[in-house]
Design an enzyme around this catalytic site. Structure first.
Site, PDB file in Angstrom:
ATOM      1  N   ARG A 142       0.820  -1.222   0.000  1.00  0.00           N
ATOM      2  CA  ARG A 142       0.000   0.000   0.000  1.00  0.00           C
ATOM      3  C   ARG A 142       0.855   1.274   0.000  1.00  0.00           C
ATOM      4  O   ARG A 142       0.391   2.340  -0.395  1.00  0.00           O
ATOM      5  CB  ARG A 142      -1.007  -0.031   1.151  1.00  0.00           C
ATOM      6  CG  ARG A 142      -2.078  -1.119   0.927  1.00  0.00           C
ATOM      7  CD  ARG A 142      -3.016  -1.258   2.102  1.00  0.00           C
ATOM      8  NE  ARG A 142      -2.366  -1.697   3.310  1.00  0.00           N
ATOM      9  CZ  ARG A 142      -2.100  -2.984   3.626  1.00  0.00           C
ATOM     10  NH1 ARG A 142      -2.450  -3.951   2.804  1.00  0.00           N
ATOM     11  NH2 ARG A 142      -1.492  -3.284   4.746  1.00  0.00           N
ATOM     12  N   GLU A 147       3.203  -6.687  13.217  1.00  0.00           N
ATOM     13  CA  GLU A 147       2.187  -6.817  14.272  1.00  0.00           C
ATOM     14  C   GLU A 147       1.634  -8.245  14.218  1.00  0.00           C
ATOM     15  O   GLU A 147       1.239  -8.810  15.212  1.00  0.00           O
ATOM     16  CB  GLU A 147       1.074  -5.789  14.000  1.00  0.00           C
ATOM     17  CG  GLU A 147       0.030  -5.683  15.090  1.00  0.00           C
ATOM     18  CD  GLU A 147      -1.134  -4.801  14.680  1.00  0.00           C
ATOM     19  OE1 GLU A 147      -1.120  -4.265  13.568  1.00  0.00           O
ATOM     20  OE2 GLU A 147      -2.064  -4.679  15.478  1.00  0.00           O
TER      21      GLU A 147
HETATM   22  P1  AMP Z   1       4.459  -2.383  11.569  1.00  0.00           P
HETATM   23  O1  AMP Z   1       5.741  -2.949  11.061  1.00  0.00           O
HETATM   24  O2  AMP Z   1       3.957  -3.148  12.775  1.00  0.00           O
HETATM   25  O3  AMP Z   1       4.526  -0.909  11.832  1.00  0.00           O
HETATM   26  O4  AMP Z   1       3.361  -2.682  10.465  1.00  0.00           O
HETATM   27  C1  AMP Z   1       3.206  -1.836   9.407  1.00  0.00           C
HETATM   28  C2  AMP Z   1       2.847  -2.552   8.140  1.00  0.00           C
HETATM   29  O5  AMP Z   1       1.878  -3.581   8.322  1.00  0.00           O
HETATM   30  C3  AMP Z   1       2.234  -1.586   7.163  1.00  0.00           C
HETATM   31  O6  AMP Z   1       2.741  -1.885   5.871  1.00  0.00           O
HETATM   32  C4  AMP Z   1       0.761  -1.815   7.268  1.00  0.00           C
HETATM   33  O7  AMP Z   1       0.171  -1.761   6.008  1.00  0.00           O
HETATM   34  C5  AMP Z   1       0.606  -3.204   7.869  1.00  0.00           C
HETATM   35  N1  AMP Z   1      -0.284  -3.221   9.045  1.00  0.00           N
HETATM   36  C6  AMP Z   1       0.074  -3.544  10.316  1.00  0.00           C
HETATM   37  N2  AMP Z   1      -0.970  -3.498  11.149  1.00  0.00           N
HETATM   38  C7  AMP Z   1      -2.026  -3.118  10.410  1.00  0.00           C
HETATM   39  C8  AMP Z   1      -3.400  -2.853  10.710  1.00  0.00           C
HETATM   40  N3  AMP Z   1      -3.893  -2.991  11.945  1.00  0.00           N
HETATM   41  N4  AMP Z   1      -4.196  -2.454   9.701  1.00  0.00           N
HETATM   42  C9  AMP Z   1      -3.703  -2.315   8.442  1.00  0.00           C
HETATM   43  N5  AMP Z   1      -2.432  -2.535   8.099  1.00  0.00           N
HETATM   44  C10 AMP Z   1      -1.587  -2.942   9.058  1.00  0.00           C
END
Ligand code: AMP
Length: 171
Positions: free
Chosen positions: A59, A96
């Site tokens: 995205r 996550e």
């Molecule tokens: P992080 O590495 O935990 O900051 O996760 C960020 C990446 O995971 C981004 O590319 C987001 O698109 C995706 N992502 C993580 N958690 C979510 C969520 N709750 N909703 C949508 N996308 C998420």
């Protein structure tokens, strides 16, 4: 930015039980809302020297690609493991909801270039931290990190301490 929030759809239990997925596709479906997001980013960075925009798969490609055309700077795709065809640098990170590896072509950024990193969402900051390392491995500088949505309760900022971070919406 309160009115932009109505274009973010909560999808409970995706992709795993307990995760509330923030779906940005309603925002993309609305040309005005999408254009506003790109304008907010472009206005925020117009006075800064930005040499490249790096978008995080997948995205981050949508927002980063549009912003790079708007700002007139080159675009760098940061891809999941195994997708890039040529010589690359790679970095592992924790999500996550899982673990992954991201990659970038070695010629994507040059030493000393100022790179703006763009993604749809900041959650734990793991992905973005790894992207910063990739960029810095190639001796370029991370000018700032830009997100459409930030999940404040996951404290991604803490992991990215000391970095300039701009998020349009906070949940
Ligand atoms: P992080 O590495 O935990 O900051 O996760 C960020 C990446 O995971 C981004 O590319 C987001 O698109 C995706 N992502 C993580 N958690 C979510 C969520 N709750 N909703 C949508 N996308 C998420």
């Amino acid at each position: 930015m309160q009115d932009l929030k109505k274009f973010i759809r909560d999808v409970p239990d995706f992709p795993k039980p307990g995760i509330v997925f923030k779906d940005i596709t309603p925002l993309l479906h609305n040309a005005e809302a999408f254009a506003r997001v790109i304008k907010v980013f472009a206005d925020r960075y117009s006075a800064e020297k930005i040499d490249k925009i790096a978008g995080i798969e997948s995205r981050g490609f949508i927002f980063g690609g549009a912003l790079s055309v708007q700002m007139g700077v080159g675009f760098v795709p940061i891809r999941k493991h195994g997708k890039l065809p040529w010589t690359k640098v790679s970095e592992e990170y924790v999500l996550e909801y899982g673990k992954d590896r991201i990659e970038m072509h070695v010629d994507a950024v040059s030493a000393g270039e100022r790179v703006l990193v763009v993604d749809d969402l900041l959650a734990t900051g793991g992905t973005c931290g790894a992207v910063c390392q990739l960029i810095e491995k190639r001796k370029a500088l991370v000018a700032s990190l830009a997100f459409v949505v930030e999940l404040d309760f996951l404290n991604g900022r803490e992991k990215l301490k000391g970095r300039d971070i701009f998020s349009i919406m906070h949940f």
